[in-house]
Motif scaffolding. Structure first.
Motif, PDB file in Angstrom:
ATOM      1  N   GLU A  36      -4.060 -18.972   1.594  1.00 25.54           N
ATOM      2  CA  GLU A  36      -4.817 -18.322   2.803  1.00 25.54           C
ATOM      3  C   GLU A  36      -4.023 -18.741   4.104  1.00 25.54           C
ATOM      4  O   GLU A  36      -3.208 -19.549   4.333  1.00 25.54           O
ATOM      5  CB  GLU A  36      -6.176 -19.120   3.269  1.00 25.54           C
ATOM      6  CG  GLU A  36      -7.169 -18.639   2.188  1.00 25.54           C
ATOM      7  CD  GLU A  36      -8.477 -19.325   2.368  1.00 25.54           C
ATOM      8  OE1 GLU A  36      -9.384 -18.769   2.035  1.00 25.54           O
ATOM      9  OE2 GLU A  36      -8.555 -20.500   2.918  1.00 25.54           O
ATOM     10  N   GLN A  65      -7.518 -14.880   8.032  1.00 22.44           N
ATOM     11  CA  GLN A  65      -8.558 -15.002   8.956  1.00 22.44           C
ATOM     12  C   GLN A  65      -8.290 -15.382  10.265  1.00 22.44           C
ATOM     13  O   GLN A  65      -6.818 -15.714  10.337  1.00 22.44           O
ATOM     14  CB  GLN A  65      -9.265 -16.246   8.432  1.00 22.44           C
ATOM     15  CG  GLN A  65      -8.612 -17.294   7.607  1.00 22.44           C
ATOM     16  CD  GLN A  65      -9.570 -18.460   7.346  1.00 22.44           C
ATOM     17  OE1 GLN A  65     -10.318 -19.038   7.883  1.00 22.44           O
ATOM     18  NE2 GLN A  65      -9.470 -18.490   5.751  1.00 22.44           N
ATOM     19  N   SER A  69     -13.216 -13.966   9.000  1.00 27.11           N
ATOM     20  CA  SER A  69     -12.203 -13.623   8.083  1.00 27.11           C
ATOM     21  C   SER A  69     -11.754 -11.860   8.541  1.00 27.11           C
ATOM     22  O   SER A  69     -10.957 -11.126   7.794  1.00 27.11           O
ATOM     23  CB  SER A  69     -12.274 -13.700   6.759  1.00 27.11           C
ATOM     24  OG  SER A  69     -13.470 -13.009   6.379  1.00 27.11           O
TER      25      SER A  69
END
Lengths: 414, 283
Positions: A64, A225, A239
């Motif tokens: 991420e 995000q 996000s």
């Protein structure tokens, strides 16, 4: 692999405005720290102190990427320094799993007198790479930095872009678990920026990335995000990166730009209309992606100029001029009979990416003639919607799925 | 999947978990070994590469100092009582040894200040800076000692087997210097007053140590000289070098022991202070 590599809980940090007092608080903190007391006088603000970062929480898993966005001084860098273990939080808790790599001070520890080769080893050692590891990655580093010819020249003879390139090449050779990136792509030429982005893309598959940049194009390209900071406080966290970018853009006041003109023409009024909404002057009109936009102008023009020519240019937040309107396009003729003209230009469907745009207006005596009036950013408008991408123009074609390959051949001649 | 280290940052003081802190200290010291070496090599190279006189700089200053003092005593401007060694040898060895000690005192603050930008932006073993300073002091010290040994032989003084104790004396001096320097570093990072007053204080301290003056035999000066913990270090280092038997050996070992205790204490202070200092200097 869904464990959180970085876990931030209600983190706050305060700073002091006054230097003398700040140094004195430093001495006090040192004393209390040595006595095993709570760092920094607990969660209370002392005189001249303010919250530089207030109540930030998030979790980030492998793969991420969090974009930290906000204006200068919003607390982004302070936050990064806490993740990196450089300074301690005043409140809250930060938990980190694995090795942290920071693309922050590229080339920190470079000694200008020494050669690029020598500096690679020092810099790598500072970042936590052993000499053996550096040996195996040396060729890679040099190749990536594209400095083969200069590697034995002293670093003081490098340009700033070259130094950053070398720094980036060393820093990304590290392959960390958590990668912190702070506004580093600002220097360096286009080719290198693209190379860097690709390298970050590659690293980010196995890494949690925290990315700070003022370039929203980079943010929307890399991040999964986003967290928008304003004066240390989180004002938007989601996000939905596109919406975060919108929030960031709306933090800026739109300013009417410079005006350049002669006695011969004067912009009396400008208004934007979309559906039933209308905005003039300082107000920013919201237009939905795909909706109609009307530009209304009223201009006073000297009667001697019979057939003036109108030009309008669209600028995005990065000050890129990406679209233009010429009144001569489509053979529209403006007639100046009474010393003023009023014009309406209708754009049937605004297909811009979401964000804020400005319109610059210019008028010339005739097509290709002398410019008698020009106003930079005469009015602003905002495009809202979910359509957000790299490019300012987002085309929505008419789609049709063809049923057989022959369909295509019948209509297209190759 | 490789094993991962877990790090937690909270506002709590690390002093509260002494065992974890000690483990961290040792881990960072070991982790910083290679970095310390790299930094030392970098600084030594850079230091000499841009100087035409190169390595000569390691001993030009103490040499000039020696000549000044020989001139002062010969011309009678300053009267110096008799020394067992010829006075030029006494001054030369004294100033060289003192210069090594000074290097050691200056190193921690100098190294940390020079690395300010790096400290504020990169998390690396802070111990490496101190160790790198010690390496550099050792390097420059070795040049000084080599010059010193050659000069001594030219002057007709041949140290005996007792010379094997000499490195021990130098090491004790360097450790003591590092401990003092490291003690001043945290405050010195916040307030520049420390760095500015240090040369003055050290000059003063030199006259209270048998560097250019021999030990006085009586009076309050004699008492100060005898209490001064640097006295046994400087005296014995010189004695071992010139072939004399050591004085005040008991006090010497006591100072060594205290040095190590002080070093451990200031090391903890330095570590604990670092995040606070970085916060206040915000590069």
């Amino acid at each position: 692999m869904s464990e959180s590599l970085i876990k931030v809980e209600n983190v706050s940090k305060k700073f002091c405005r006054d230097l003398k007092r700040s140094l004195w608080y430093g001495m006090k903190d040192l004393g209390s720290e040595l006595l095993g007391q709570l760092h920094n006088g607990g969660g209370q603000l002392r005189e001249d102190e303010f919250w530089a970062v207030r109540d930030i929480s998030f979790e980030l898993k492998r793969g991420e990427c969090l974009g930290l966005i906000g204006r200068n001084g919003a607390g982004k860098t302070t936050l990064l320094r806490m993740f990196n273990g450089l300074i301690k939080p005043d409140i809250g808790r930060i938990e980190i799993h694995g090795r942290v790599g920071a693309l922050i001070a590229l080339g920190a520890g470079f000694n200008p007198i020494l050669t690029g080769r020598e500096n690679i080893y020092v810099n790598a050692a500072v970042l936590g790479l052993s000499k053996k590891e550096t040996d195996t990655k040396f060729e890679d580093i040099v190749e990536f930095s594209e400095l083969e010819k200069f590697i034995d020249a002293p670093v003081q003879s490098y340009s700033s872009g070259m130094t950053v390139r070398l720094g980036f090449a060393v820093a990304t050779a590290l392959e960390p678990d958590i990668l912190i990136i702070d506004e580093i792509l600002a220097v360096g030429d286009m080719g290198f920026v693209l190379k860097c982005l690709n390298r970050i893309d590659r690293l980010s598959k196995n890494t949690s990335v925290i990315f700070v940049s003022h370039n929203m194009i980079h943010v929307s390209r890399i991040c999964t995000q986003a967290l928008v900071l304003n004066s240390g406080k989180p004002i938007y966290q989601s996000s939905d990166v596109a919406e975060a970018v919108n929030v960031y853009y709306s933090m800026f006041k739109s300013e009417i730009g410079d005006f350049h003109g002669s006695e011969k023409a004067k912009l009396k009024a400008i208004a934007l209309v979309s559906g039933k909404r209308c905005a003039t002057g300082n107000k920013v009109l919201s237009v939905k992606y795909g909706e109609e936009l009307k530009i209304n102008l009223k201009v006073e023009i000297d009667k001697t100029i019979r057939g003036p020519h109108l030009y309008m240019a669209f600028y995005d937040k990065e000050q890129r001029n990406f679209a233009e309107i010429y009144s001569s396009n489509g053979n529209f003729v403006i007639e100046n009979k009474s010393g003023w003209i009023a014009i309406e230009a209708t754009i049937p469907s605004i297909n811009f990416s979401q964000g804020i745009y400005s319109i610059t207006v210019a008028i010339s005596e005739r097509k290709g003639g002398q410019v008698i009036f020009r106003q930079q950013s005469a009015i602003y408008f905002q495009v809202v919607g979910t359509q957000h991408g790299w490019a300012p123009i987002q085309i929505r074609p008419v789609w049709r799925q063809l049923t057989a390959i022959n369909d295509m051949n019948s209509e297209v001649t190759i | 999947m490789k094993t991962q280290s877990r790090t937690i940052y909270t506002p709590d003081s690390s002093i509260r978990h002494p065992i974890r802190m000690l483990a961290d200290m040792i881990r960072d010291l070991i982790a910083g070994r290679e970095l310390a070496w790299q930094l030392a090599v970098r600084d030594v190279r850079a230091q000499y590469r841009q100087a035409a006189l190169g390595l000569l700089w390691a001993f030009i200053l103490p040499l000039a100092h020696t000549i000044t003092w020989i001139f002062l005593s010969r011309s009678g401007i300053v009267t110096v009582s008799e020394t067992e060694l010829p006075y030029p040898v006494y001054v030369l060895t004294g100033t060289m040894i003192w210069a090594i000690f000074m290097d050691a005192v200056n190193a921690p603050l100098q190294q940390t200040m020079a690395a300010k930008q790096m400290l504020a932006k990169i998390n690396f073993s802070r111990e490496a800076l101190v160790v790198s300073g010690v390496y550099q002091t050792l390097f420059n010290g070795t040049i000084k000692i080599a010059v010193l040994l050659v000069s001594l032989m030219l002057l007709g003084i041949y140290p005996g087997w007792i010379l094997i104790w000499f490195p021990f004396g130098i090491l004790s001096l360097i450790l003591a210097g590092t401990a003092v320097g490291l003690l001043l570093t945290p405050v010195g990072m916040l307030y520049t007053d420390i760095g500015k007053s240090l040369p003055l204080l050290m000059q003063f301290l030199m006259y209270l140590t048998p560097v250019v003056f021999p030990m006085p035999n009586s009076g309050w000066a004699a008492t100060i000289y005898r209490i001064n913990p640097l006295t046994p270090l400087v005296l014995n280092t010189r004695n071992w070098l010139t072939g004399f038997s050591p004085d005040y050996l008991g006090y010497f070992f006591m100072v060594d022991f205290l040095t190590i205790a002080l070093l451990l204490f200031v090391w903890i202070v330095y570590r604990v202070a670092m995040p606070i200092l970085i916060e206040r200097m915000s590069a």
